[in-house]
Design a protein around this motif. Sequence first.
Motif, short mmCIF file in Angstrom:
data_model
loop_
_atom_site.label_atom_id
_atom_site.label_comp_id
_atom_site.label_asym_id
_atom_site.label_seq_id
_atom_site.Cartn_x
_atom_site.Cartn_y
_atom_site.Cartn_z
N THR A 35 -18.19 -29.69 11.72
CA THR A 35 -17.71 -30.62 10.70
C THR A 35 -18.76 -31.71 10.51
N TYR A 36 -18.51 -32.60 9.59
CA TYR A 36 -19.44 -33.73 9.41
C TYR A 36 -19.48 -34.61 10.66
N ALA A 37 -18.43 -34.61 11.43
CA ALA A 37 -18.40 -35.39 12.67
C ALA A 37 -19.32 -34.80 13.74
N SER A 38 -19.82 -33.57 13.52
CA SER A 38 -20.72 -32.92 14.47
C SER A 38 -22.14 -33.51 14.42
N LEU A 39 -22.39 -34.39 13.44
CA LEU A 39 -23.66 -35.10 13.30
C LEU A 39 -24.87 -34.16 13.25
N GLY A 40 -24.71 -33.07 12.51
CA GLY A 40 -25.83 -32.15 12.33
C GLY A 40 -25.98 -31.09 13.40
N TRP A 41 -25.11 -31.11 14.39
CA TRP A 41 -25.13 -30.09 15.44
C TRP A 41 -24.05 -29.05 15.18
N LYS A 42 -24.40 -27.80 15.31
CA LYS A 42 -23.43 -26.72 15.15
C LYS A 42 -22.49 -26.72 16.35
N GLU A 43 -21.19 -26.58 16.09
CA GLU A 43 -20.19 -26.47 17.15
C GLU A 43 -19.48 -25.13 17.00
N VAL A 44 -19.22 -24.48 18.13
CA VAL A 44 -18.57 -23.17 18.10
C VAL A 44 -17.44 -23.11 19.11
N LEU A 45 -16.49 -22.25 18.83
CA LEU A 45 -15.41 -21.90 19.75
C LEU A 45 -15.41 -20.38 19.92
N GLY A 46 -14.90 -19.92 21.06
CA GLY A 46 -14.79 -18.49 21.29
C GLY A 46 -13.64 -17.89 20.49
#
Length: 133
Positions: A35-46
């Motif tokens: 999301t935009y709250a990720s500050l440009g870092w990709k976040e993933v879930l299994g």
Amino acid sequence: MVLLAQHLSINGNTLNEYTRKAEVTVEVEDKDVTTYASLGWKEVLGGLKSGELGCEFLQDFAATELDSIIWPLLGTVVPFVARADQGAVSTSNPNYSGNILIKGWNPIEGSVGDEATVSMSFPTSGAVTRATT
């Protein structure tokens, strides 16, 4: 560790005498939850888990041998068991088991002068378990 005596069973048939290679692989889908709250870092879930049993066999067409064992299983889901050594299941020799779909069979492959081998991959169906007892 050097693999010298892997154990492989498909549908209750011990196939050690035909097996040159057995590989159990499992993986989990990665689902992007950035999301935009990720500050440009990709976040993933299994996500969903899946597995595969890859095998290389030495072919045998005799009446009660490899081809006659696997051929009737085509299109069915059957149990498998694999471990690094034919010895007893233990913390140093875990047992991996589950069910696989026999989705194909290559009874004849190879070139002039080659040994008659069969290389196949079977997808798992349901959970793959790891046991040490």
